[in-house]
Write a protein that holds these residues in place. Structure first.
Motif, PDB file in Angstrom:
ATOM      1  N   ARG A  77       0.859  -1.275  -0.003  1.00 15.91           N
ATOM      2  CA  ARG A  77       0.091   0.236  -0.070  1.00 15.91           C
ATOM      3  C   ARG A  77       0.987   1.097   0.092  1.00 15.91           C
ATOM      4  O   ARG A  77       1.776   1.275   0.748  1.00 15.91           O
ATOM      5  CB  ARG A  77      -0.968  -0.073   1.261  1.00 15.91           C
ATOM      6  CG  ARG A  77      -1.969  -0.945   1.341  1.00 15.91           C
ATOM      7  CD  ARG A  77      -1.615  -2.198   1.943  1.00 15.91           C
ATOM      8  NE  ARG A  77      -1.595  -2.006   3.506  1.00 15.91           N
ATOM      9  CZ  ARG A  77      -1.008  -2.966   4.335  1.00 15.91           C
ATOM     10  NH1 ARG A  77      -0.096  -3.719   3.879  1.00 15.91           N
ATOM     11  NH2 ARG A  77      -1.087  -2.838   5.552  1.00 15.91           N
ATOM     12  N   ILE A  78       0.772   2.176  -0.966  1.00 16.16           N
ATOM     13  CA  ILE A  78       1.547   3.322  -0.996  1.00 16.16           C
ATOM     14  C   ILE A  78       0.748   4.499  -0.883  1.00 16.16           C
ATOM     15  O   ILE A  78      -0.496   4.626  -1.276  1.00 16.16           O
ATOM     16  CB  ILE A  78       2.057   3.457  -2.546  1.00 16.16           C
ATOM     17  CG1 ILE A  78       2.803   2.335  -2.963  1.00 16.16           C
ATOM     18  CG2 ILE A  78       2.874   4.874  -2.638  1.00 16.16           C
ATOM     19  CD1 ILE A  78       2.826   2.382  -4.311  1.00 16.16           C
ATOM     20  N   VAL A  79       0.860   5.228   0.346  1.00 18.01           N
ATOM     21  CA  VAL A  79       0.078   6.497   0.613  1.00 18.01           C
ATOM     22  C   VAL A  79       0.861   7.711   0.134  1.00 18.01           C
ATOM     23  O   VAL A  79       2.088   7.905   0.405  1.00 18.01           O
ATOM     24  CB  VAL A  79       0.170   6.643   2.309  1.00 18.01           C
ATOM     25  CG1 VAL A  79      -0.902   7.854   2.588  1.00 18.01           C
ATOM     26  CG2 VAL A  79      -0.112   5.479   3.080  1.00 18.01           C
ATOM     27  N   LEU A  80       0.338   8.279  -0.839  1.00 18.95           N
ATOM     28  CA  LEU A  80       0.686   9.571  -1.569  1.00 18.95           C
ATOM     29  C   LEU A  80       0.641  10.682  -0.929  1.00 18.95           C
ATOM     30  O   LEU A  80      -0.682  11.247  -1.012  1.00 18.95           O
ATOM     31  CB  LEU A  80       0.397   9.355  -2.982  1.00 18.95           C
ATOM     32  CG  LEU A  80       1.438  10.497  -3.952  1.00 18.95           C
ATOM     33  CD1 LEU A  80       2.744   9.789  -3.980  1.00 18.95           C
ATOM     34  CD2 LEU A  80       0.649  10.230  -5.276  1.00 18.95           C
ATOM     35  N   CYS A  81       1.304  10.986   0.077  1.00 22.50           N
ATOM     36  CA  CYS A  81       1.189  12.057   0.812  1.00 22.50           C
ATOM     37  C   CYS A  81       1.774  13.550   0.374  1.00 22.50           C
ATOM     38  O   CYS A  81       1.194  14.564   0.617  1.00 22.50           O
ATOM     39  CB  CYS A  81       1.638  11.758   2.412  1.00 22.50           C
ATOM     40  SG  CYS A  81       1.622  13.035   3.613  1.00 22.50           S
ATOM     41  N   HIS A 119      -2.599   5.209  -3.027  1.00 22.80           N
ATOM     42  CA  HIS A 119      -3.677   6.124  -2.393  1.00 22.80           C
ATOM     43  C   HIS A 119      -3.211   7.632  -2.186  1.00 22.80           C
ATOM     44  O   HIS A 119      -2.361   7.858  -1.488  1.00 22.80           O
ATOM     45  CB  HIS A 119      -4.172   5.329  -1.108  1.00 22.80           C
ATOM     46  CG  HIS A 119      -5.468   5.832  -0.521  1.00 22.80           C
ATOM     47  ND1 HIS A 119      -6.064   4.969  -0.065  1.00 22.80           N
ATOM     48  CD2 HIS A 119      -5.789   7.048  -0.458  1.00 22.80           C
ATOM     49  CE1 HIS A 119      -7.145   5.379   0.243  1.00 22.80           C
ATOM     50  NE2 HIS A 119      -7.077   7.022   0.123  1.00 22.80           N
ATOM     51  N   GLY A 120      -3.808   8.325  -3.076  1.00 24.46           N
ATOM     52  CA  GLY A 120      -3.680   9.982  -2.625  1.00 24.46           C
ATOM     53  C   GLY A 120      -4.475  10.154  -1.568  1.00 24.46           C
ATOM     54  O   GLY A 120      -5.561   9.767  -1.311  1.00 24.46           O
ATOM     55  N   TYR A 121      -3.827  10.750  -0.730  1.00 29.66           N
ATOM     56  CA  TYR A 121      -4.195  11.324   0.588  1.00 29.66           C
ATOM     57  C   TYR A 121      -4.191  12.724   0.959  1.00 29.66           C
ATOM     58  O   TYR A 121      -3.162  13.460   0.915  1.00 29.66           O
ATOM     59  CB  TYR A 121      -3.483  10.473   1.552  1.00 29.66           C
ATOM     60  CG  TYR A 121      -3.380  10.911   3.278  1.00 29.66           C
ATOM     61  CD1 TYR A 121      -4.589  10.634   3.536  1.00 29.66           C
ATOM     62  CD2 TYR A 121      -2.087  11.067   3.556  1.00 29.66           C
ATOM     63  CE1 TYR A 121      -4.853  11.168   5.097  1.00 29.66           C
ATOM     64  CE2 TYR A 121      -2.130  11.675   5.100  1.00 29.66           C
ATOM     65  CZ  TYR A 121      -3.342  11.671   5.627  1.00 29.66           C
ATOM     66  OH  TYR A 121      -3.401  12.011   6.948  1.00 29.66           O
ATOM     67  N   LEU A 122      -5.220  13.382   1.503  1.00 32.55           N
ATOM     68  CA  LEU A 122      -5.164  14.735   2.103  1.00 32.55           C
ATOM     69  C   LEU A 122      -5.689  14.701   3.405  1.00 32.55           C
ATOM     70  O   LEU A 122      -6.754  13.958   3.801  1.00 32.55           O
ATOM     71  CB  LEU A 122      -6.105  15.510   1.184  1.00 32.55           C
ATOM     72  CG  LEU A 122      -5.611  15.854   0.037  1.00 32.55           C
ATOM     73  CD1 LEU A 122      -6.857  16.674  -0.894  1.00 32.55           C
ATOM     74  CD2 LEU A 122      -4.378  16.843  -0.030  1.00 32.55           C
ATOM     75  N   ILE A 123      -4.978  15.286   4.272  1.00 34.12           N
ATOM     76  CA  ILE A 123      -5.455  15.140   5.882  1.00 34.12           C
ATOM     77  C   ILE A 123      -6.958  16.106   6.022  1.00 34.12           C
ATOM     78  O   ILE A 123      -7.577  15.686   6.900  1.00 34.12           O
ATOM     79  CB  ILE A 123      -4.155  16.073   6.544  1.00 34.12           C
ATOM     80  CG1 ILE A 123      -4.672  15.948   8.183  1.00 34.12           C
ATOM     81  CG2 ILE A 123      -4.162  17.408   6.316  1.00 34.12           C
ATOM     82  CD1 ILE A 123      -5.064  14.582   8.776  1.00 34.12           C
ATOM     83  N   SER A 124      -7.166  16.753   5.178  1.00 34.60           N
ATOM     84  CA  SER A 124      -8.434  17.513   5.447  1.00 34.60           C
ATOM     85  C   SER A 124      -9.688  16.602   5.119  1.00 34.60           C
ATOM     86  O   SER A 124     -10.655  16.857   5.895  1.00 34.60           O
ATOM     87  CB  SER A 124      -8.626  18.603   4.112  1.00 34.60           C
ATOM     88  OG  SER A 124      -8.317  18.089   2.878  1.00 34.60           O
ATOM     89  N   ALA A 125      -9.488  15.495   4.695  1.00 36.62           N
ATOM     90  CA  ALA A 125     -10.583  14.414   4.857  1.00 36.62           C
ATOM     91  C   ALA A 125     -11.018  13.918   6.160  1.00 36.62           C
ATOM     92  O   ALA A 125     -11.903  13.389   6.479  1.00 36.62           O
ATOM     93  CB  ALA A 125     -10.070  13.148   3.892  1.00 36.62           C
TER      94      ALA A 125
END
Ligand SMILES: NC(=O)c1ccc[n+]([C@@H]2O[C@H](COP(=O)([O-])OP(=O)(O)OC[C@H]3O[C@@H](n4cnc5c(N)ncnc54)[C@H](OP(=O)(O)O)[C@@H]3O)[C@@H](O)[C@H]2O)c1
Length: 337
Positions: free
Chosen positions: A244-248, A276-282
């Motif tokens: 799993r790749i977290v694209l931070c 997985h594209g990831y934004l903390i705003s979620a």
């Protein structure tokens, strides 16, 4: 009275920002707006994301308008108020700007904070703010680490990366960090508890891939990506099956007009990995929950989060550029007083 210093974006940077892209001006301290207040900012967060907000390009937020102050999360005290819930002296954090006084009409990012329980209000920009929680939710909710898995982190000595490694260890994972230079690599192991550290500086993607393989022979189950570019190319050559790749973040690309891209993307297919594209705003609705857990870990010493505090709004430009030279050690914050 002209004593509200503000750090304005005057021109959109081409490549790496230069000092003349910005201007420090002095304006009058504003009056509180109807239903809002004026916040006296004590600390402003300096984040790689601000570089993205300076570009006029599609993103998750509108670009900073030219001649506006540079958008930033700040923490400070209410100076004057026309809002029943915010009294002068109250400590508040929110998405404001690099300026000494901000006009605030409360929105989803505005929150009162209790500074009595922390050694410095700057903690609300680091461990208990969006950056500490970026590590927390990105690892635990997106990557979902299992005991015994290997977690590979780039930008591992930075604000997000240092915390990702420590939370992964708490969850029984093996951690491998990538950072720039021998000092930061020593810090990864000695201070942040990484099991192994790899220095990316001076290495081609192929050399870096080999160096990662030496300490990660079975491949990484989780890649927590903060950097992109050749570092990401090298990591992709070291994926375990179903990684799993977290694209931070992709900080190595933020100042480049020609994006490097991902040259070994075929490995995502070959290893049946998830990107997985990831934004903390979620996760804004869950900040209280994540903040409470972070507070416990910080209090027990299980997680340390370093702050790199630079002083003075006059210093905003060189301070910001520390993110791109790698000079910062820990969460980069500008103290405005
Ligand atoms: N997705 C989200 O919601 C979210 C939220 C917060 C942050 N982020 C992302 O997370 C990443 C880390 O942010 P942070 O606030 O924790 O910053 P940070 O890691 O504390 O500071 C940035 C670090 O990036 C490294 N770096 C800079 N230029 C580089 C390059 N060309 N190649 C390789 N490494 C480079 C430097 O470390 P070295 O000395 O090791 O090179 C520097 O110290 C950024 O990409 C940021 O955009 C994402």
């Amino acid at each position: 009275m002209t004593d509200n210093k503000r750090f304005l974006l005057r021109r959109r940077p081409e490549g790496a920002p230069v000092e003349t892209d910005f201007e420090l001006v002095s304006d009058a301290i504003p009056a509180p707006p109807a239903g809002g207040f004026v916040l006296h900012n004590h600390f402003a967060s300096l984040d790689p994301a601000q570089r993205g907000w300076m570009d006029d390009a599609p993103s998750y937020m509108p670009p900073i308008a030219l001649d506006d102050p540079v958008r930033a999360t700040t923490v400070g005290q209410v100076h004057a108020s026309d809002h029943p819930d915010y009294a002068p002296g109250d400590w508040v954090m929110g998405l404001n700007a690099i300026e000494e006084y901000s006009v605030v009409v409360p929105d989803g990012f505005t929150a009162k904070v209790d500074v009595s329980a922390v050694d410095s209000p700057s903690r609300f920009l680091s461990a208990f703010g969006a950056v500490g929680l970026t590590a927390y939710f990105g690892l635990l909710e997106v990557a979902k680490p299992q005991p015994g898995e290997t977690v590979l982190v780039s930008g591992a000595a930075g604000a997000v990366g240092s915390v990702v490694g420590q939370i992964a260890k708490i969850h029984g994972c093996r951690t491998v960090g990538i950072a720039g230079g021998p000092d930061k690599c020593a810090r990864l192991v000695e201070r942040y508890g990484y099991d192994a550290a790899v220095d990316y500086r001076g290495k081609s993607a192929e050399q870096l891939a080999d160096a990662i393989r030496e300490v990660t022979p079975d491949g990484a189950n989780i890649v927590f990506e903060n950097v992109g570019g050749t570092v990401f190319d090298a990591e992709l050559m070291n994926l375990a099956k179903h990684a799993r790749i977290v694209l931070c973040g992709l900080i190595s690309e933020y100042n480049s007009e020609t994006k490097h891209g991902a040259r070994n993307l075929w490995q995502v297919l070959a290893q049946e990995a998830t990107l997985h594209g990831y934004l903390i705003s979620a996760y804004v609705d869950r900040f209280a929950e994540g903040g409470a857990q972070m507070a416990k870990w910080i209090a027990s010493g299980e997680v340390v989060m370093d702050e790199d505090i630079q002083h003075g709004i006059d210093n905003a430009y060189p301070a910001f550029m520390r993110l791109f030279s790698g000079a910062n050690t820990g969460k980069l914050i500008l103290a405005l007083d």
